[in-house]
Design a protein around this motif. Sequence first.
Motif: not given
Length: 158
Positions: A85-108
């Motif tokens: 929590v900093e500057d009025g917001a909560v930062q959620v950070s998740v680290w994992d071991s995969s170097t493969r970036l997730p696909l952000v699919l368009p809304a469908d």
Amino acid sequence: MDMPWQDEGHEPLVDPVITVSATFEDGEEIAQARDLARDFLTSVQGDHGLPVSKRAMGMVQLVVSELVTNARKYAPGPCLLTLRVEDGAVQVSVWDSSTRLPLVLPADPTRVGQHGLEIVMAVCHTFAIEREPVGKRITVSIMLADDPGGDLAGRQVM
């Protein structure tokens, strides 16, 4: 005794950063990750006096659930959840071991499944994916207090 960032009789010159981290290795721990987020924000409100709206409480738990689920599903080994929590917001950070970036699919609306990141991006103020020397980190921020105008136009995708 005054802290180094305080002058006697004055408020601290900088707001303290409030943070918690935990490692998750099993799919059953996703509920524990949500519980950690809820307990953390309850502490932020009760112990530190920062306002946490019901919307923020629910959205942070939803985001934690989605991001930890994806990390456990698509990356080998543990994942690390950090809430800050900093500057009025909560930062959620998740680290994992995969170097493969997730696909952000368009809304469908006809697609069955794979709406997790779409939902996360819709409810967050900021969204970023970063490759690291080992693995990747997804970091989002959610405002702690509701915007009285309900305007999310200030959202940033990095």
